[in-house]
Design a protein around this motif. Sequence first.
Motif, short mmCIF file in Angstrom:
data_model
loop_
_atom_site.label_atom_id
_atom_site.label_comp_id
_atom_site.label_asym_id
_atom_site.label_seq_id
_atom_site.Cartn_x
_atom_site.Cartn_y
_atom_site.Cartn_z
N GLY A 31 33.64 -31.36 50.43
CA GLY A 31 34.11 -32.69 50.82
C GLY A 31 34.97 -32.63 52.07
N ALA A 32 35.80 -31.60 52.17
CA ALA A 32 36.68 -31.47 53.34
C ALA A 32 35.86 -31.25 54.61
N THR A 33 34.79 -30.46 54.50
CA THR A 33 33.93 -30.20 55.67
C THR A 33 33.24 -31.48 56.12
N LEU B 54 28.69 -31.46 62.63
CA LEU B 54 29.20 -32.27 63.75
C LEU B 54 28.15 -32.40 64.84
N ILE B 55 27.46 -31.28 65.17
CA ILE B 55 26.43 -31.35 66.21
C ILE B 55 25.31 -32.30 65.78
N ALA B 56 24.93 -32.21 64.51
CA ALA B 56 23.86 -33.10 64.01
C ALA B 56 24.30 -34.57 64.09
N LEU B 57 25.55 -34.83 63.72
CA LEU B 57 26.05 -36.21 63.77
C LEU B 57 26.12 -36.72 65.21
N LEU B 58 26.56 -35.85 66.13
CA LEU B 58 26.64 -36.27 67.54
C LEU B 58 25.25 -36.55 68.09
N ARG B 59 24.28 -35.71 67.71
CA ARG B 59 22.90 -35.96 68.16
C ARG B 59 22.40 -37.31 67.65
N MET B 60 22.73 -37.60 66.41
CA MET B 60 22.29 -38.89 65.85
C MET B 60 22.98 -40.05 66.57
N SER C 79 24.18 -38.99 51.52
CA SER C 79 24.11 -38.27 50.23
C SER C 79 22.70 -37.74 49.98
N ASP C 80 21.67 -38.46 50.47
CA ASP C 80 20.30 -37.99 50.28
C ASP C 80 20.02 -36.73 51.11
N VAL C 81 20.69 -36.62 52.27
CA VAL C 81 20.40 -35.52 53.19
C VAL C 81 21.24 -34.29 52.89
N ILE C 82 22.53 -34.49 52.61
CA ILE C 82 23.38 -33.31 52.42
C ILE C 82 24.01 -33.22 51.04
N GLY C 83 23.73 -34.21 50.19
CA GLY C 83 24.33 -34.22 48.87
C GLY C 83 24.01 -32.97 48.06
N ILE D 285 31.76 -24.72 45.53
CA ILE D 285 32.15 -24.59 46.93
C ILE D 285 33.59 -25.02 47.17
N GLY D 286 34.22 -25.63 46.19
CA GLY D 286 35.61 -26.03 46.35
C GLY D 286 35.75 -27.15 47.36
N ASP D 287 36.97 -27.38 47.86
CA ASP D 287 37.20 -28.46 48.81
C ASP D 287 37.88 -27.93 50.07
N ARG D 288 37.45 -26.74 50.50
CA ARG D 288 38.04 -26.18 51.71
C ARG D 288 37.08 -26.39 52.88
N LEU D 289 37.65 -26.30 54.10
CA LEU D 289 36.84 -26.50 55.31
C LEU D 289 35.96 -25.28 55.57
N GLN D 290 34.66 -25.55 55.80
CA GLN D 290 33.72 -24.45 56.10
C GLN D 290 33.38 -24.54 57.59
N PRO D 291 33.92 -23.63 58.43
CA PRO D 291 33.77 -23.76 59.88
C PRO D 291 32.32 -23.86 60.35
N ARG D 292 31.42 -23.01 59.83
CA ARG D 292 30.04 -23.02 60.32
C ARG D 292 29.33 -24.31 59.91
N ALA D 293 29.56 -24.71 58.69
CA ALA D 293 28.93 -25.96 58.23
C ALA D 293 29.50 -27.15 59.00
#
Lengths: 517, 181
Positions: A110-112, A15-21, A100-104, A2-10
């Motif tokens: 990494g950039a995303t 971000l929405i998941a983190l804000l909900r948490m 790491s357990d959830v999205i690892g 997947i490289g280390d570039r930003l993935q807009p959809r991910a």
Amino acid sequence: MIGDRLQPRAFTALLIALLRMDVRNLAYAGATGVKAGEVLPPLYWVVGQILTTSLLVSLMLFGRVSAWFFAFAGLSTAMLVVFSAVVVEFNELALNPGDSDVIGHRPVSGATYAAARLANLGVYVGVMFIATSIFPTVLGAALLDGGAALAARYLFASLLVNVGTAAVVVLLYTLLGAGRVLDRARALLAWIQILSILAAFYGAQLMLRDGDGGVEMFAAAPPDWTRWLPTRPLADAVAGGGLVTLAAASAVVATMTLLAGFRLRAAWSGVLRGEHRLVADPAPAVAPDAKKARRGGVDAAVYRLTRKMIARDAQLAARSWPALGVAAATLLLGAATDQLADPLAESGARIGLTLAFPVLVAAAVPILYQNLVFSRDHEAAWVLLHVPPRAVARGVRKATLLSFVLPCAVLGFGVMAWQWRSPGHAAAVSAMLWLLAEAAARLSEIYVLVVPPFSRPPARGASTGRASLTSAAVTAGGGGVAAMAYAAGRAPVWFVALFGGLLAAVWWLDRWAERHG
Amino acid sequence: MAEPTVSLRAELRRRLAEPRGLLQLFGATFGVALVIAGAAATQRPFFERYVVEKHPATTAATRDLAARVKELSADELRGRSEAEWTELYHAYLASSGEEVEHLPRAFAAADSERIARRLIRTWHAGSDAQRQRVLAFLESAREPDLSVAVEAASRRSRPASQELSRRFQDLHDASTPLGDR
């Protein structure tokens, strides 16, 4: 790959998941009394508490002090609440090794991950910035020496304080290795907002009743220690139009933020690789070793168990310390507003807060006992059913007095000795506090500790319960003692008689508690 | 008050689970806070009304004491108790009559540092009317050091009205040698 570039959809999904948490985070559940499933999320109440603190502080000082002190108070309050909020929610906001357990195993670069985490932290700090800035900015603009330019400078300074404080917390965790200490303080820091509201509420009442202008004098000539606060030069710049200072502060905050960003980036890479471990080790086991347990008999074993439970159960500590908040606020506000006079050297209204302090500490003792009844490890309390009740009561009393009352007595002694330059007189008031607390503890053994300690699961709304009546009785009795000390008016012989009476009362209550079983 | 129905609660929960709903909730809260702040900002005179140095009403005994001050020497007045100084000072704050007009010069001559502390406190914590009495005191006392001390201490106090500031400035200019201005 997947490289280390930003993935807009991910990025958006993460971000929405983190804000909900964030908004459903239960770190503040103890201090806000809400659960994750309730309609309004816990974070909403945290923001409400910050707005309330900011409103009370701003209204208290509006039209009463100069724009300089108004800005200084607003910025200092913001620094305090943002520091506590970021520490309390640090794992959810910035660095959660559990990620790491959830999205690892997912295809997230990494950039995303770093961008989503950074944006999440940014949104949180943004919310805090708005909540801490609305009232001081608008009311500051309406001061006689305020105005639109001052409001604009205040808003900028507040942004620096919010971002700078968040950066300091990140650096404390990631650079200075203070994570373990801050994690232990987290449960107590969650109560900062509540304590701030209490301090502002009671402080405002004291201020209105104070005919000597203690707050105004403090505002016009703050003590030297305030020079060490970073908010003081910022307040100078806000009130005096010091753009150079603001520019210098911006450079400092930008440097700290960049450094914090680099440290977080490294930590986030570690999290994704499953290498980073920041959370503290599990709490130590309760059971002391067998040799230690036998030392000093049953009383001592119960004492050690209770001390250990208070030290390891952060929720218990977080429920208990606020009971002493009013007493601490009374002491510190009395000292700050020059209303903490020496009862052995002065008489009149200025000794009122000095005498109220020991009574408020003693009145909190039944509440502390009530809190000791509840524990998340309540199922293990069967062991205490096989111990003589009086041994349990003695052990719990010693642990309660040493864990909670002793720090108050030491704090009171320190503040009063420093204010009065008379350690002897400060020791006399601290001794009065101790005797009142001893009496309150014995009364609590009879009326509050009717089941073994730690034997009930924590229940919402049960933090006072049957302790209320006992606390009221202690307040009434302690109030009587304080009234007698007030009437004694600088006469040491009366104080000696009062101590004699208190000692007799403690002895009589002790006999009563022993008979009660 | 009636509990919200299950469907309303569920709808609210669903909305608040979405970023847009959360944005609306926090936006509305901050909007209300802004309205409260704006409303409070227009009420500064209401808040200023509570800034006042409290003191008991002047008694006949205090008036007698004020009259007797004329016959006291500076040393005798300096030797009077703190409580008597407080009573006399409060009597001066409360009244602008002739019976207290001699007090500023007497106080300044007896102990200018002691009276400066009281004047500074009143300047910080007193109402506009009380601040006017402080200025009247300084004007009557004609003691340059006293005026300079009070002016220096007042710089971090809440600002005074334009008229009071102008009077204070005039007094300061009159008290300060040209070279020190």
